[in-house]
Write a protein that holds these residues in place. Structure first.
Motif, PDB file in Angstrom:
ATOM      1  N   LEU A  86      29.379  30.741  16.894  1.00 14.71           N
ATOM      2  CA  LEU A  86      29.694  30.367  18.272  1.00 14.71           C
ATOM      3  C   LEU A  86      29.941  31.581  19.162  1.00 14.71           C
ATOM      4  CD1 LEU A  86      32.044  27.310  17.603  1.00 14.71           C
ATOM      5  CD2 LEU A  86      29.583  27.307  18.133  1.00 14.71           C
ATOM      6  N   GLY A  87      29.496  32.751  18.717  1.00 10.55           N
ATOM      7  CA  GLY A  87      29.704  33.985  19.459  1.00 10.55           C
ATOM      8  C   GLY A  87      28.877  34.078  20.728  1.00 10.55           C
ATOM      9  N   ASP A  88      29.001  35.215  21.389  1.00 14.71           N
ATOM     10  CA  ASP A  88      28.291  35.476  22.638  1.00 14.71           C
ATOM     11  C   ASP A  88      27.069  36.328  22.323  1.00 14.71           C
ATOM     12  OD1 ASP A  88      27.657  35.592  25.306  1.00 14.71           O
ATOM     13  OD2 ASP A  88      29.231  37.024  25.831  1.00 14.71           O
ATOM     14  N   TYR A  89      25.920  35.740  22.409  1.00 12.42           N
ATOM     15  CA  TYR A  89      24.678  36.444  22.101  1.00 12.42           C
ATOM     16  C   TYR A  89      23.562  35.860  22.946  1.00 12.42           C
ATOM     17  CZ  TYR A  89      24.711  32.299  19.179  1.00 12.42           C
ATOM     18  OH  TYR A  89      24.839  31.019  18.749  1.00 12.42           O
ATOM     19  N   ILE A  90      22.455  36.539  22.938  1.00  9.11           N
ATOM     20  CA  ILE A  90      21.287  36.069  23.685  1.00  9.11           C
ATOM     21  C   ILE A  90      20.628  34.970  22.856  1.00  9.11           C
ATOM     22  CG2 ILE A  90      19.063  36.719  24.693  1.00  9.11           C
ATOM     23  CD1 ILE A  90      21.507  38.074  26.000  1.00  9.11           C
ATOM     24  N   PRO A  91      20.556  33.760  23.393  1.00 10.40           N
ATOM     25  CA  PRO A  91      19.910  32.685  22.623  1.00 10.40           C
ATOM     26  C   PRO A  91      18.397  32.849  22.636  1.00 10.40           C
ATOM     27  CG  PRO A  91      20.556  31.874  24.757  1.00 10.40           C
ATOM     28  CD  PRO A  91      21.049  33.294  24.671  1.00 10.40           C
TER      29      PRO A  91
ATOM     30  N   GLY B  85      19.922  36.429  18.226  1.00  8.95           N
ATOM     31  CA  GLY B  85      20.312  35.298  19.062  1.00  8.95           C
ATOM     32  C   GLY B  85      19.619  34.013  18.646  1.00  8.95           C
ATOM     33  N   ALA B  86      18.334  34.113  18.354  1.00  7.43           N
ATOM     34  CA  ALA B  86      17.581  32.925  17.912  1.00  7.43           C
ATOM     35  C   ALA B  86      18.148  32.390  16.601  1.00  7.43           C
ATOM     36  CB  ALA B  86      16.104  33.277  17.749  1.00  7.43           C
ATOM     37  N   ARG B  87      18.440  33.292  15.689  1.00  3.36           N
ATOM     38  CA  ARG B  87      18.993  32.884  14.388  1.00  3.36           C
ATOM     39  C   ARG B  87      20.360  32.224  14.547  1.00  3.36           C
ATOM     40  NH1 ARG B  87      22.514  35.359  11.467  1.00  3.36           N
ATOM     41  NH2 ARG B  87      22.314  37.339  12.567  1.00  3.36           N
ATOM     42  N   LEU B  88      21.236  32.829  15.351  1.00  2.00           N
ATOM     43  CA  LEU B  88      22.579  32.301  15.526  1.00  2.00           C
ATOM     44  C   LEU B  88      22.592  30.998  16.321  1.00  2.00           C
ATOM     45  CD1 LEU B  88      24.362  35.694  16.131  1.00  2.00           C
ATOM     46  CD2 LEU B  88      24.768  34.146  14.200  1.00  2.00           C
ATOM     47  N   ALA B  89      21.769  30.890  17.364  1.00  3.34           N
ATOM     48  CA  ALA B  89      21.705  29.639  18.124  1.00  3.34           C
ATOM     49  C   ALA B  89      21.193  28.510  17.242  1.00  3.34           C
ATOM     50  CB  ALA B  89      20.817  29.799  19.359  1.00  3.34           C
ATOM     51  N   THR B  90      20.178  28.795  16.441  1.00  4.77           N
ATOM     52  CA  THR B  90      19.655  27.792  15.515  1.00  4.77           C
ATOM     53  C   THR B  90      20.732  27.362  14.528  1.00  4.77           C
ATOM     54  OG1 THR B  90      17.410  28.634  15.744  1.00  4.77           O
ATOM     55  CG2 THR B  90      17.887  27.336  13.765  1.00  4.77           C
TER      56      THR B  90
ATOM     57  N   HIS C  12      30.503  30.455  24.887  1.00  9.44           N
ATOM     58  CA  HIS C  12      30.025  31.273  25.996  1.00  9.44           C
ATOM     59  C   HIS C  12      28.833  30.605  26.684  1.00  9.44           C
ATOM     60  CE1 HIS C  12      32.629  34.342  24.250  1.00  9.44           C
ATOM     61  NE2 HIS C  12      32.186  33.882  23.100  1.00  9.44           N
ATOM     62  N   ASN C  13      28.506  31.097  27.884  1.00 10.72           N
ATOM     63  CA  ASN C  13      27.478  30.479  28.730  1.00 10.72           C
ATOM     64  C   ASN C  13      26.167  30.170  28.021  1.00 10.72           C
ATOM     65  OD1 ASN C  13      29.065  30.501  30.991  1.00 10.72           O
ATOM     66  ND2 ASN C  13      28.140  32.328  31.862  1.00 10.72           N
ATOM     67  N   PHE C  14      25.552  31.181  27.435  1.00 11.14           N
ATOM     68  CA  PHE C  14      24.218  30.995  26.879  1.00 11.14           C
ATOM     69  C   PHE C  14      24.201  29.911  25.812  1.00 11.14           C
ATOM     70  CE2 PHE C  14      22.968  35.515  28.145  1.00 11.14           C
ATOM     71  CZ  PHE C  14      22.138  35.088  29.167  1.00 11.14           C
ATOM     72  N   LEU C  15      25.183  29.913  24.933  1.00 10.93           N
ATOM     73  CA  LEU C  15      25.172  28.930  23.849  1.00 10.93           C
ATOM     74  C   LEU C  15      25.426  27.520  24.373  1.00 10.93           C
ATOM     75  CD1 LEU C  15      24.699  28.435  20.878  1.00 10.93           C
ATOM     76  CD2 LEU C  15      27.125  28.875  20.479  1.00 10.93           C
ATOM     77  N   ILE C  16      26.290  27.376  25.364  1.00 11.72           N
ATOM     78  CA  ILE C  16      26.498  26.053  25.959  1.00 11.72           C
ATOM     79  C   ILE C  16      25.177  25.555  26.543  1.00 11.72           C
ATOM     80  CG2 ILE C  16      27.582  24.810  27.868  1.00 11.72           C
ATOM     81  CD1 ILE C  16      30.132  26.420  27.248  1.00 11.72           C
ATOM     82  N   GLY C  17      24.468  26.427  27.240  1.00 14.93           N
ATOM     83  CA  GLY C  17      23.162  26.040  27.779  1.00 14.93           C
ATOM     84  C   GLY C  17      22.204  25.612  26.690  1.00 14.93           C
ATOM     85  N   TRP C  18      22.257  26.297  25.555  1.00 13.49           N
ATOM     86  CA  TRP C  18      21.359  25.958  24.455  1.00 13.49           C
ATOM     87  C   TRP C  18      21.719  24.608  23.840  1.00 13.49           C
ATOM     88  CZ3 TRP C  18      16.855  27.860  24.303  1.00 13.49           C
ATOM     89  CH2 TRP C  18      16.046  27.681  23.193  1.00 13.49           C
ATOM     90  N   PHE C  19      23.004  24.297  23.733  1.00  7.40           N
ATOM     91  CA  PHE C  19      23.426  22.973  23.255  1.00  7.40           C
ATOM     92  C   PHE C  19      22.945  21.878  24.209  1.00  7.40           C
ATOM     93  CE2 PHE C  19      26.589  24.905  20.368  1.00  7.40           C
ATOM     94  CZ  PHE C  19      26.489  24.050  19.285  1.00  7.40           C
ATOM     95  N   VAL C  20      23.090  22.116  25.502  1.00  5.74           N
ATOM     96  CA  VAL C  20      22.644  21.119  26.489  1.00  5.74           C
ATOM     97  C   VAL C  20      21.126  20.953  26.415  1.00  5.74           C
ATOM     98  CG1 VAL C  20      22.477  20.609  28.957  1.00  5.74           C
ATOM     99  CG2 VAL C  20      24.640  21.451  27.991  1.00  5.74           C
TER     100      VAL C  20
END
Length: 162
Positions: free
Chosen positions: A73-78, A105-110, A141-149
């Motif tokens: 759930l860290g702050d990274y580029i999705p 970022g791709a690995r962590l968002a996935t 953080h912002n990017f990950l919330i956007g990725w969940f949405v």
């Protein structure tokens, strides 16, 4: 399996990479008060200080609800399928991001989506209908919330996708 209701929250306003501003602390407390009536079963949060602080302030209003730090759930580029196809404002913002950072970022968002964007397994499956489900808060953080949405809406991964 039961339904899982994810409540997503960005950390409070931060002064820098580690500290919440007074406004950010107030934001966290107000969110904690609002969530006090939600039957939360857990608060999962980023390991970064601004999210940790936010989660702990929220947790003051949620007695008995465990706070769990989660690296995914860290702050990274999705994931960004084609960084060169982004609008100019994003290109400037992401200037200097390396291919390794995009891959991480791709690995962590996935991993975050696979971990949280699925039904809860906290109750055994059986012939009886699933109960009301679990309610979990994610402070990130912002990017990950956007990725969940994006995932919840089954939206394309880029503006050009169909």
């Amino acid at each position: 399996m039961t339904n899982r209701f994810l409540h997503l929250a960005r950390h409070g306003e931060a002064i820098d990479e580690g500290r919440l501003s007074e406004a950010g602390q107030q934001q966290a407390r107000l969110l904690g008060r609002r969530l006090a009536t939600v039957p939360l079963t857990a608060v999962h949060h980023s390991p970064l200080p601004r999210a940790v602080h936010t989660a702990h302030l929220i947790g003051e209003f949620l007695p008995g609800v465990p706070l769990q730090v989660e690296d995914v759930l860290g702050d990274y580029i999705p994931p960004v399928p084609d960084p060169d196809a982004l609008p100019e404002v994003y290109t400037r913002f992401l200037d200097g991001v390396t291919p390794t950072e995009y891959a991480d970022g791709a690995r962590l968002a996935t991993a975050a989506i696979e971990r949280y964007a699925r039904p809860s397994v906290s109750e055994p499956a059986g012939p009886e209908p699933a109960g009301p489900g679990t309610h979990e808060l994610i402070v990130t953080h912002n990017f990950l919330i956007g990725w969940f949405v994006r995932h919840a809406l089954d939206a394309p991964t880029s503006a050009g996708s169909a």
